[in-house]
Design a protein around this motif. Structure first.
Motif, PDB file in Angstrom:
ATOM      1  N   ASP A 138       3.348 -11.589  11.351  1.00  0.00           N
ATOM      2  CA  ASP A 138       3.557 -13.028  11.336  1.00  0.00           C
ATOM      3  C   ASP A 138       5.039 -13.309  11.106  1.00  0.00           C
ATOM      4  O   ASP A 138       5.721 -12.573  10.382  1.00  0.00           O
ATOM      5  N   GLU A 139       5.549 -14.375  11.710  1.00  0.00           N
ATOM      6  CA  GLU A 139       6.971 -14.692  11.591  1.00  0.00           C
ATOM      7  C   GLU A 139       7.388 -14.913  10.146  1.00  0.00           C
ATOM      8  O   GLU A 139       8.507 -14.577   9.763  1.00  0.00           O
ATOM      9  N   GLY A 140       6.492 -15.452   9.332  1.00  0.00           N
ATOM     10  CA  GLY A 140       6.804 -15.696   7.925  1.00  0.00           C
ATOM     11  C   GLY A 140       7.036 -14.420   7.125  1.00  0.00           C
ATOM     12  O   GLY A 140       7.711 -14.441   6.094  1.00  0.00           O
ATOM     13  N   ARG A 141       6.526 -13.313   7.590  1.00  0.00           N
ATOM     14  CA  ARG A 141       6.706 -12.034   6.891  1.00  0.00           C
ATOM     15  C   ARG A 141       7.936 -11.270   7.371  1.00  0.00           C
ATOM     16  O   ARG A 141       8.235 -10.199   6.851  1.00  0.00           O
ATOM     17  N   GLN A 142       8.610 -11.775   8.374  1.00  0.00           N
ATOM     18  CA  GLN A 142       9.767 -11.083   8.942  1.00  0.00           C
ATOM     19  C   GLN A 142      11.041 -11.911   8.786  1.00  0.00           C
ATOM     20  O   GLN A 142      11.884 -11.931   9.664  1.00  0.00           O
ATOM     21  N   THR A 143      11.178 -12.579   7.659  1.00  0.00           N
ATOM     22  CA  THR A 143      12.322 -13.469   7.441  1.00  0.00           C
ATOM     23  C   THR A 143      13.471 -12.810   6.698  1.00  0.00           C
ATOM     24  O   THR A 143      14.580 -13.332   6.722  1.00  0.00           O
ATOM     25  N   ASP A 144      13.242 -11.698   6.050  1.00  0.00           N
ATOM     26  CA  ASP A 144      14.280 -11.031   5.257  1.00  0.00           C
ATOM     27  C   ASP A 144      15.388 -10.510   6.177  1.00  0.00           C
ATOM     28  O   ASP A 144      15.181  -9.577   6.953  1.00  0.00           O
ATOM     29  N   GLU A 145      16.563 -11.122   6.099  1.00  0.00           N
ATOM     30  CA  GLU A 145      17.691 -10.751   6.964  1.00  0.00           C
ATOM     31  C   GLU A 145      18.228  -9.357   6.650  1.00  0.00           C
ATOM     32  O   GLU A 145      18.948  -8.771   7.452  1.00  0.00           O
ATOM     33  N   MET A 146      17.896  -8.817   5.496  1.00  0.00           N
ATOM     34  CA  MET A 146      18.339  -7.463   5.141  1.00  0.00           C
ATOM     35  C   MET A 146      17.480  -6.400   5.819  1.00  0.00           C
ATOM     36  O   MET A 146      17.881  -5.250   5.929  1.00  0.00           O
ATOM     37  N   LYS A 147      16.286  -6.773   6.255  1.00  0.00           N
ATOM     38  CA  LYS A 147      15.357  -5.805   6.854  1.00  0.00           C
ATOM     39  C   LYS A 147      15.126  -6.033   8.342  1.00  0.00           C
ATOM     40  O   LYS A 147      14.769  -5.102   9.058  1.00  0.00           O
ATOM     41  N   PHE A 148      15.266  -7.265   8.814  1.00  0.00           N
ATOM     42  CA  PHE A 148      14.914  -7.603  10.192  1.00  0.00           C
ATOM     43  C   PHE A 148      16.086  -8.239  10.924  1.00  0.00           C
ATOM     44  O   PHE A 148      16.921  -8.915  10.319  1.00  0.00           O
ATOM     45  N   GLU A 149      16.116  -8.030  12.241  1.00  0.00           N
ATOM     46  CA  GLU A 149      17.098  -8.675  13.096  1.00  0.00           C
ATOM     47  C   GLU A 149      16.433  -9.084  14.398  1.00  0.00           C
ATOM     48  O   GLU A 149      15.415  -8.521  14.792  1.00  0.00           O
ATOM     49  N   ASP A 150      17.010 -10.078  15.073  1.00  0.00           N
ATOM     50  CA  ASP A 150      16.500 -10.498  16.371  1.00  0.00           C
ATOM     51  C   ASP A 150      17.049  -9.565  17.443  1.00  0.00           C
ATOM     52  O   ASP A 150      18.254  -9.333  17.512  1.00  0.00           O
ATOM     53  N   CYS A 151      16.159  -9.043  18.270  1.00  0.00           N
ATOM     54  CA  CYS A 151      16.569  -8.115  19.333  1.00  0.00           C
ATOM     55  C   CYS A 151      16.242  -8.657  20.709  1.00  0.00           C
ATOM     56  O   CYS A 151      16.267  -7.924  21.689  1.00  0.00           O
ATOM     57  N   GLY A 152      15.907  -9.926  20.805  1.00  0.00           N
ATOM     58  CA  GLY A 152      15.612 -10.534  22.093  1.00  0.00           C
ATOM     59  C   GLY A 152      14.145 -10.895  22.233  1.00  0.00           C
ATOM     60  O   GLY A 152      13.306 -10.500  21.426  1.00  0.00           O
ATOM     61  N   ASP A 153      13.860 -11.649  23.273  1.00  0.00           N
ATOM     62  CA  ASP A 153      12.492 -12.121  23.499  1.00  0.00           C
ATOM     63  C   ASP A 153      11.679 -11.205  24.402  1.00  0.00           C
ATOM     64  O   ASP A 153      10.497 -11.428  24.599  1.00  0.00           O
ATOM     65  N   THR A 154      12.320 -10.211  24.978  1.00  0.00           N
ATOM     66  CA  THR A 154      11.612  -9.254  25.834  1.00  0.00           C
ATOM     67  C   THR A 154      11.915  -7.845  25.330  1.00  0.00           C
ATOM     68  O   THR A 154      12.949  -7.618  24.690  1.00  0.00           O
ATOM     69  N   PRO A 155      11.038  -6.888  25.606  1.00  0.00           N
ATOM     70  CA  PRO A 155      11.292  -5.507  25.170  1.00  0.00           C
ATOM     71  C   PRO A 155      12.592  -4.975  25.778  1.00  0.00           C
ATOM     72  O   PRO A 155      12.857  -5.147  26.956  1.00  0.00           O
ATOM     73  N   GLN A 156      13.395  -4.365  24.948  1.00  0.00           N
ATOM     74  CA  GLN A 156      14.684  -3.816  25.365  1.00  0.00           C
ATOM     75  C   GLN A 156      14.626  -2.293  25.334  1.00  0.00           C
ATOM     76  O   GLN A 156      13.695  -1.708  24.799  1.00  0.00           O
ATOM     77  N   SER A 157      15.647  -1.662  25.885  1.00  0.00           N
ATOM     78  CA  SER A 157      15.720  -0.205  25.803  1.00  0.00           C
ATOM     79  C   SER A 157      16.051   0.191  24.370  1.00  0.00           C
ATOM     80  O   SER A 157      16.412  -0.640  23.542  1.00  0.00           O
ATOM     81  N   TYR A 158      15.968   1.470  24.104  1.00  0.00           N
ATOM     82  CA  TYR A 158      16.168   1.986  22.759  1.00  0.00           C
ATOM     83  C   TYR A 158      17.515   1.567  22.202  1.00  0.00           C
ATOM     84  O   TYR A 158      18.525   1.630  22.881  1.00  0.00           O
ATOM     85  N   LYS A 159      17.535   1.140  20.953  1.00  0.00           N
ATOM     86  CA  LYS A 159      18.764   0.706  20.307  1.00  0.00           C
ATOM     87  C   LYS A 159      19.154   1.768  19.274  1.00  0.00           C
ATOM     88  O   LYS A 159      18.437   1.992  18.310  1.00  0.00           O
ATOM     89  N   LYS A 196      17.923  -1.963   9.864  1.00  0.00           N
ATOM     90  CA  LYS A 196      17.143  -3.157  10.193  1.00  0.00           C
ATOM     91  C   LYS A 196      16.187  -2.837  11.328  1.00  0.00           C
ATOM     92  O   LYS A 196      16.491  -2.034  12.209  1.00  0.00           O
ATOM     93  N   ALA A 197      15.055  -3.486  11.297  1.00  0.00           N
ATOM     94  CA  ALA A 197      14.060  -3.359  12.367  1.00  0.00           C
ATOM     95  C   ALA A 197      14.075  -4.640  13.180  1.00  0.00           C
ATOM     96  O   ALA A 197      14.413  -5.717  12.678  1.00  0.00           O
ATOM     97  N   CYS A 198      13.722  -4.520  14.439  1.00  0.00           N
ATOM     98  CA  CYS A 198      13.629  -5.709  15.293  1.00  0.00           C
ATOM     99  C   CYS A 198      12.412  -6.527  14.890  1.00  0.00           C
ATOM    100  O   CYS A 198      11.353  -5.975  14.590  1.00  0.00           O
ATOM    101  N   ARG A 199      12.580  -7.839  14.896  1.00  0.00           N
ATOM    102  CA  ARG A 199      11.428  -8.706  14.647  1.00  0.00           C
ATOM    103  C   ARG A 199      10.469  -8.573  15.823  1.00  0.00           C
ATOM    104  O   ARG A 199      10.884  -8.573  16.971  1.00  0.00           O
TER     105      ARG A 199
END
Length: 185
Positions: free
Chosen positions: A80-101, A114-117
């Protein structure tokens, strides 16, 4: 004299034991497991969990698939989006699946990466946002397959669609690993 002997003797044994444990702890990494030979890639798991890896239900009887929908809902609550708000743990990686980062070496001192939301909307009709029954009521159940993280294992999507089963060839997308399932007749 005997008491002094055993005190020194057991003190030396304790010192050897502590020294051995300390030497072992120096070989361990805080960032990745030392031995990975017991995990066979790709580490797939699925939800809902079922007995004997078979999902059996009657689409007209909600009680037969209630345990599956509850399992799906509890699994997806973690995303759920509410559980992925911690900026120290999560980052935005785009709205579509991307190649390996690449996030750098595991042995570096960067600390926790950080993990992708993960947006549930990427799951489409299987997100549970519009259909709380996850397709079970229509006889088209959703099954979520999760690829568990294995250190230094980078899965690759097929280079061409010709290696995929025919029903899956038209649905293949870049940066997604296709999985094909068949129902039991």
């Amino acid at each position: 004299k005997i008491l002094l002997f055993y005190t020194i003797f057991y003190g030396c044994l304790a010192g050897i034991f502590i020294g051995t444990i300390q030497a072992l702890l120096l070989t361990l990494s805080n960032n990745k497991p030392t031995y990975q030979d017991r995990v066979a890639p790709p580490g797939l798991s699925h939800t809902p969990h079922s007995d004997k890896s078979e999902i059996a239900f009657t689409k007209s009887d909600e009680t037969t698939f209630k345990k599956y929908t509850e399992s799906m809902q509890s699994f997806l609550e973690l995303y759920d989006e509410g559980r992925q708000t911690d900026e120290m743990k999560f980052e935005d990686c785009g709205d579509t699946p991307q190649s390996y980062k690449d996030r750098g070496s595991l042995e570096s001192d960067q600390g926790q990466r950080k993990a992708c939301r993960f947006r549930r909307s990427l799951l489409g009709s299987c997100s549970g946002e519009n259909d709380p029954f996850f397709g079970f009521k229509e006889g088209k159940p959703c099954i979520i397959v999760k690829l568990n993280r294995i250190v230094n294992f980078r899965p690759k999507a097929p280079a061409n669609n010709q290696s995929l089963p025919e029903p899956l060839q038209a649905k293949a997308q870049p940066n997604l690993i296709p999985i094909y399932c068949k129902n039991k007749v």
